[in-house]
Design an enzyme around this catalytic site. Structure first.
Site, PDB file in Angstrom:
ATOM      1  N   ASP A   9       0.870  -1.184   0.000  1.00 19.32           N
ATOM      2  CA  ASP A   9       0.000   0.000   0.000  1.00 19.32           C
ATOM      3  C   ASP A   9       0.900   1.226   0.000  1.00 19.32           C
ATOM      4  O   ASP A   9       2.108   1.122   0.247  1.00 19.32           O
ATOM      5  CB  ASP A   9      -0.916   0.015   1.235  1.00 19.32           C
ATOM      6  CG  ASP A   9      -1.865   1.216   1.249  1.00 19.32           C
ATOM      7  OD1 ASP A   9      -2.311   1.649   0.174  1.00 19.32           O
ATOM      8  OD2 ASP A   9      -2.150   1.750   2.346  1.00 19.32           O
ATOM      9  N   SER A  10       0.298   2.383  -0.246  1.00 17.55           N
ATOM     10  CA  SER A  10       1.075   3.616  -0.182  1.00 17.55           C
ATOM     11  C   SER A  10       1.565   3.879   1.241  1.00 17.55           C
ATOM     12  O   SER A  10       2.531   4.605   1.436  1.00 17.55           O
ATOM     13  CB  SER A  10       0.210   4.797  -0.629  1.00 17.55           C
ATOM     14  OG  SER A  10      -0.888   4.926   0.252  1.00 17.55           O
ATOM     15  N   CYS A  72      -4.489  -1.335  -1.941  1.00 25.27           N
ATOM     16  CA  CYS A  72      -4.679   0.101  -2.159  1.00 25.27           C
ATOM     17  C   CYS A  72      -5.652   0.260  -3.319  1.00 25.27           C
ATOM     18  O   CYS A  72      -5.390  -0.240  -4.418  1.00 25.27           O
ATOM     19  CB  CYS A  72      -3.330   0.726  -2.500  1.00 25.27           C
ATOM     20  SG  CYS A  72      -3.420   2.454  -2.982  1.00 25.27           S
ATOM     21  N   ASN A  73      -6.776   0.919  -3.058  1.00 25.25           N
ATOM     22  CA  ASN A  73      -7.775   1.116  -4.119  1.00 25.25           C
ATOM     23  C   ASN A  73      -7.213   1.942  -5.268  1.00 25.25           C
ATOM     24  O   ASN A  73      -7.469   1.665  -6.438  1.00 25.25           O
ATOM     25  CB  ASN A  73      -8.998   1.854  -3.561  1.00 25.25           C
ATOM     26  CG  ASN A  73      -9.790   1.017  -2.590  1.00 25.25           C
ATOM     27  OD1 ASN A  73     -10.764   0.390  -2.954  1.00 25.25           O
ATOM     28  ND2 ASN A  73      -9.375   0.992  -1.338  1.00 25.25           N
ATOM     29  N   THR A  74      -6.441   2.965  -4.910  1.00 18.75           N
ATOM     30  CA  THR A  74      -5.922   3.888  -5.922  1.00 18.75           C
ATOM     31  C   THR A  74      -4.960   3.159  -6.859  1.00 18.75           C
ATOM     32  O   THR A  74      -5.053   3.282  -8.092  1.00 18.75           O
ATOM     33  CB  THR A  74      -5.218   5.070  -5.214  1.00 18.75           C
ATOM     34  OG1 THR A  74      -6.039   5.530  -4.137  1.00 18.75           O
ATOM     35  CG2 THR A  74      -4.949   6.207  -6.170  1.00 18.75           C
ATOM     36  N   GLU A 151      -1.869   8.864   8.390  1.00 21.40           N
ATOM     37  CA  GLU A 151      -0.419   8.613   8.340  1.00 21.40           C
ATOM     38  C   GLU A 151       0.311   9.372   9.455  1.00 21.40           C
ATOM     39  O   GLU A 151       1.333   8.922   9.954  1.00 21.40           O
ATOM     40  CB  GLU A 151       0.156   9.032   6.975  1.00 21.40           C
ATOM     41  CG  GLU A 151      -0.187   8.093   5.838  1.00 21.40           C
ATOM     42  CD  GLU A 151       0.580   6.767   5.878  1.00 21.40           C
ATOM     43  OE1 GLU A 151       1.776   6.774   6.201  1.00 21.40           O
ATOM     44  OE2 GLU A 151      -0.033   5.716   5.591  1.00 21.40           O
ATOM     45  N   CYS A 183     -11.105   3.344   0.490  1.00 22.85           N
ATOM     46  CA  CYS A 183      -9.660   3.551   0.665  1.00 22.85           C
ATOM     47  C   CYS A 183      -9.270   2.765   1.895  1.00 22.85           C
ATOM     48  O   CYS A 183      -9.946   2.867   2.937  1.00 22.85           O
ATOM     49  CB  CYS A 183      -9.361   5.035   0.864  1.00 22.85           C
ATOM     50  SG  CYS A 183      -7.667   5.379   1.427  1.00 22.85           S
ATOM     51  N   THR A 184      -8.224   1.963   1.805  1.00 20.09           N
ATOM     52  CA  THR A 184      -7.901   1.057   2.910  1.00 20.09           C
ATOM     53  C   THR A 184      -7.517   1.807   4.187  1.00 20.09           C
ATOM     54  O   THR A 184      -7.702   1.288   5.285  1.00 20.09           O
ATOM     55  CB  THR A 184      -6.781   0.074   2.510  1.00 20.09           C
ATOM     56  OG1 THR A 184      -5.699   0.801   1.909  1.00 20.09           O
ATOM     57  CG2 THR A 184      -7.288  -0.966   1.543  1.00 20.09           C
ATOM     58  N   HIS A 185      -7.031   3.020   4.045  1.00 16.77           N
ATOM     59  CA  HIS A 185      -6.702   3.796   5.250  1.00 16.77           C
ATOM     60  C   HIS A 185      -7.939   4.043   6.124  1.00 16.77           C
ATOM     61  O   HIS A 185      -7.821   4.151   7.344  1.00 16.77           O
ATOM     62  CB  HIS A 185      -6.113   5.156   4.862  1.00 16.77           C
ATOM     63  CG  HIS A 185      -4.659   5.132   4.522  1.00 16.77           C
ATOM     64  ND1 HIS A 185      -4.178   4.654   3.333  1.00 16.77           N
ATOM     65  CD2 HIS A 185      -3.566   5.532   5.223  1.00 16.77           C
ATOM     66  CE1 HIS A 185      -2.856   4.774   3.313  1.00 16.77           C
ATOM     67  NE2 HIS A 185      -2.458   5.294   4.447  1.00 16.77           N
TER      68      HIS A 185
HETATM   69  N1  DGL Z   1      -4.789   3.347   0.954  1.00 14.28           N
HETATM   70  C1  DGL Z   1      -4.902   3.751  -0.380  1.00 14.28           C
HETATM   71  C2  DGL Z   1      -6.201   3.422  -1.041  1.00 14.28           C
HETATM   72  O1  DGL Z   1      -6.834   2.451  -0.684  1.00 14.28           O
HETATM   73  C3  DGL Z   1      -4.292   4.994  -0.885  1.00 14.28           C
HETATM   74  C4  DGL Z   1      -4.170   6.145  -0.037  1.00 14.28           C
HETATM   75  C5  DGL Z   1      -3.351   7.224  -0.632  1.00 14.28           C
HETATM   76  O2  DGL Z   1      -2.127   7.080  -0.594  1.00 14.28           O
HETATM   77  O3  DGL Z   1      -3.916   8.223  -1.102  1.00 14.28           O
HETATM   78  O4  DGL Z   1      -6.595   4.084  -1.974  1.00 14.28           O
END
Ligand code: DGL
Length: 256
Positions: A9-10, A72-74, A151, A183-185
């Site tokens: 992930d990011s 990560c969805n993105t 983060e 978004c996984t975050h």
């Molecule tokens: N956790 C990520 C997602 O699911 C990306 C978050 C990001 O870095 O913008 O999209």
């Protein structure tokens, strides 16, 4: 010899998937790669996110993983299909906003999707909506700023609640009874999303479903569980984050 499973992930968001996967597949070894130096991905161009995903996947494959989870969805939106083409022998698991299950369970037929700007403006969400929405209305909401707060260890702050009020309240006012965490975050601020949304609003976090998909996609033959954490950012900081978020005292190694 058994090989590890790579999760990428990011930043910290994919840990929501990792934590479920560790429970489900306790004998597997995982390598968790956080590209924290380049996070957040949500406001990056598609080309940048693609290049970063290539780097992360190459790093995991060089480390000998038997499959890759793009948690990560993105990055999944931008790169999952092309990663599968590039590495046909490697099983990949990706993640996408849970539009289909939301449509199946919503009573009002009005659904809110919270995601990064990249995901909201991306191809995958558009095609999920045209495939599964039917007569439901899908309201998408980009949530800039949330990933940065999470983060920075500020998921439990007033700033997070203030941003959520801005992003979530209009969806609920418009009649949404279901919110999709795209978004996984956002997994780590589910309680705050629920609080701002109020009672009667269901929140769909796909982290568990994605972890289960690992078992259907990647060979499970581990003999002893464990995680190796790597970050392209500050390893000392990530170690502290793991300790603060999960009381986990783990070594964190630098990644390119
Ligand atoms: N956790 C990520 C997602 O699911 C990306 C978050 C990001 O870095 O913008 O999209």
């Amino acid at each position: 010899m058994s090989q590890p499973i790579g999760i990428f992930d990011s930043g910290l968001g994919g840990l929501s998937v990792l934590n479920h996967a560790r429970h489900l597949f306790a004998n597997e070894q995982f390598i968790y790669l956080a590209d924290q130096r380049r996070a957040p991905y949500g406001d990056r161009t598609r080309e940048e996110v693609f290049d970063y995903t290539v780097m992360a996947v190459d790093r995991l494959l060089a480390a000998g993983v038997k499959g890759v989870v793009i948690a990560c969805n993105t990055a999944s939106d931008v790169a999952l299909d092309r990663m599968r083409e590039r590495h046909p022998a490697t099983p990949f698991v990706g993640i996408e906003p849970a539009v289909k299950p939301a449509v199946a369970t919503s009573r009002t037929g009005i659904i809110g999707v919270l995601a990064t700007s990249g995901t909201v403006n991306g191809e995958r969400l558009r095609s999920l909506i045209s495939k599964y929405a039917g007569t439901s209305t899908i309201l998408t909401q980009a949530c800039p700023g949330l990933v940065e707060l999470i983060e920075d260890g500020l998921g439990d702050s007033r700033q997070t609640e203030a941003l959520l009020a801005e992003y979530v309240t209009p969806l609920v006012t418009a009649g949404a009874d279901t919110l999709v965490l795209g978004c996984t975050h956002y997994s780590f601020i589910t309680d705050h999303v629920a609080k701002v949304a109020g009672p009667g609003v269901a929140i769909i976090d796909p982290a568990d479903a994605v972890a289960r998909q690992i078992g259907r996609t990647i060979r499970l033959d581990g003999a002893q569980g464990g995680v190796r954490y790597e970050t392209s950012g500050d390893a000392v900081r990530m170690r502290r984050q793991l300790s603060e978020m999960f009381s986990e005292d783990a070594a964190v190694y630098p990644a390119p």
